[in-house]
Each structure stands twice: as structure tokens, then as C-alpha cells.
Scaffold this active site. Sequence first.
Site, PDB file in Angstrom:
ATOM      1  N   HIS A 119      20.821   3.850  13.347  1.00  0.00           N
ATOM      2  CA  HIS A 119      19.835   4.743  12.740  1.00  0.00           C
ATOM      3  C   HIS A 119      18.640   3.977  12.186  1.00  0.00           C
ATOM      4  O   HIS A 119      17.501   4.454  12.264  1.00  0.00           O
ATOM      5  CB  HIS A 119      20.496   5.582  11.652  1.00  0.00           C
ATOM      6  CG  HIS A 119      21.380   6.654  12.183  1.00  0.00           C
ATOM      7  ND1 HIS A 119      22.366   7.256  11.435  1.00  0.00           N
ATOM      8  CD2 HIS A 119      21.433   7.236  13.411  1.00  0.00           C
ATOM      9  CE1 HIS A 119      22.987   8.169  12.176  1.00  0.00           C
ATOM     10  NE2 HIS A 119      22.440   8.158  13.382  1.00  0.00           N
ATOM     11  N   HIS A 135      21.232   9.507  24.940  1.00  0.00           N
ATOM     12  CA  HIS A 135      20.672   8.285  24.365  1.00  0.00           C
ATOM     13  C   HIS A 135      20.373   7.239  25.427  1.00  0.00           C
ATOM     14  O   HIS A 135      19.297   6.628  25.417  1.00  0.00           O
ATOM     15  CB  HIS A 135      21.653   7.701  23.339  1.00  0.00           C
ATOM     16  CG  HIS A 135      21.736   8.475  22.071  1.00  0.00           C
ATOM     17  ND1 HIS A 135      20.814   8.388  21.058  1.00  0.00           N
ATOM     18  CD2 HIS A 135      22.656   9.376  21.642  1.00  0.00           C
ATOM     19  CE1 HIS A 135      21.151   9.182  20.058  1.00  0.00           C
ATOM     20  NE2 HIS A 135      22.273   9.795  20.383  1.00  0.00           N
TER      21      HIS A 135
END
Length: 328
Positions: free
Chosen positions: A184, A315
Amino acid sequence: GEVLGRPELLEIGRHGLEYLEQRHFVPAKEMYAFTMRNYCPEDMTQQAYGYAFVLAAHAAARRAGIGSDDAVAKVFDLLERRFWLPDKCAYADTLSEGGVLDDYRGQNSNMHICEGLIAAYEATRDERYIQRAEVLVETFTLKLAGKSDGLVWEHFQLNYEVDWEYNKDDPKNLYRPWGFQPGHQIEWSKNLLHIYRYVRKDWMLKRARELFDKSYDASWDNEHGGMVYGFGPDMKWCDDDKYFWVQAESIASAALLYQATGEQRYIDCYNALWEYCWRTFVDHDAGAWLTFKLTRDGKRYNDEKVIPGAKVDYHSLVACVTVLRGLP
């Protein structure tokens, strides 16, 4: 489809978008169902996290020529009405079907909304999207990261003070794990670098480098390769599994940092990540990536290649598209 010049892929994308709007969206309530069962809405809890990806989907469709500015604006307006907290310069996370906001506040949904806003701006050139994305990176990578030693903590109290205790006994929680998530930090780095293309503020590149460098150095496994999933405020690992999406997002950010700085370090990181993923995650027979996560030493937990709510190749695919658009 747009990047590779393959119109048949655009038709698959169009089909997915139609399903989203014809099945997930409930016009009478102006709500998207968070989950479906037997082609019907099941969970009508409103999740900002989910809306982030609806925004990104419409932005991608618009950029590829199969969507519209109005469709992008509709999702943005719903986010504004349901989740935006103007006094906090952030989005709330969860709204009940009856309209009650949950007290939980987190960075994850805001990070993905920021990603969707950047895509919305690139597709429509509507300034309000890039302006709001800039507000979010200021909130989370400057103001709130300043409360947690320069990194972005996952969880906050109602007043946006850092909640160091939330899920402390559950560092492997699928959606809300305890600890700093290097993946993140690096996704925020990617967001900063994308915004930096359009809003040339030196602090953005500086923060993008800091978030990437500190997270990569703290989480790279020198013995087995790859980046671990989480570490605590003491910088010690709290989850040493290797998640596919962490590696993929780090590949994209390393490429963007090399593009922005020209520094060899980032190509070295990029190559090390690809070497690890090519050896452990990439399915060389059937395509895509093999699994959701591996043990520290590269063993699979199971043979599940796709896991609802956890593993699709979003992703890894977006990382490859980012690299194709960003590197010569």
C-alpha cells in the site's frame, strides 16, 4: 484492448461493464450491490472500496472509447454524496443500505479511489478528478503519514487519529490487516507519480521515493526474494507471506520511479521483482499468475488461481499496462 490494439478484448470489457450496470446497479436505490448471488444483488452494504473500482472501470471504458463522461461522472457524484467527508479531506468507508455511516476509517478505499480519480482525469480531462486526487495524496501521504513516522498506517479512529490497535491480533486479515503494508505504501507512491505527471510539485516525487524506498528496503527478502506482506512500527515483519499483488504493484512503481528519476536503483528493483515473479508466480503454461499468495520460501498454499474477493489478475495486468505506457 486499447494498449494492444485488440478490439476483441474491448468487447469483453464492454460485456463486463454492461453486467456491472445491468446487474450490480439498482436504479431505484441508486446503489451498486457489493456482492451478487444467482445474478441478483445480495449484499447492498455500500463500500467506498467497491465504488473505487466502479469508477476505475468506467474511466477505462471511456479511455478505450466504449464509455462516456456521464457514466464516469455518475459514479463520482455517488461517491461525493455517500462517502466524502469535506472536513477530513477523505472518504469514509462503509454505509449501510439504510444510510448509516460506519465509524471505521481507513486508507485502503481512499487509495483506490485516488487511483480511480487519476484514471477518470486521464479519460475525461475533467479537472475536478485530478484536483480531488491531489487532495487525497496530501491527506494520506503528508498529513496522516506525518502521524506514523512518514508511512501510511492502515486504520484510523473516527477523528482520523492513528488506530494502532485495530486488528493487532489479526495481521493476516484479508481486507484490514494490522501493520504497515509495503504494497500500500508503494501504491500510494504510484498514485503520487501519476499525479506528478500533471501537477508538477516537487514534494510529490520526494514522497513517492520515500514511500517506495523505505517499504522496499524493509520488506525485501534477501534470502528468498520477493517482498513480504507486512511489518510493524518497529519495522519487524509481522507477515512474511508473499502476496501476488504486492509484487505486481511494486513492479509498476519501480518502472515509474525510473521514468521520473533515471536512477539505476529503480531498474535494479524492477528487475529483481520480475525475476522473482517470473520464477514463482507467473503461470507459464496457462497464462496469468498462479496464486494469491506464497509462503516466505515460495510454496503455494493451494491450487486456487482465482479467489472471489481476493485474487483476480487485476493488479498484475494493470502493472503490465503501466509499464507498457511508461517505459520505452
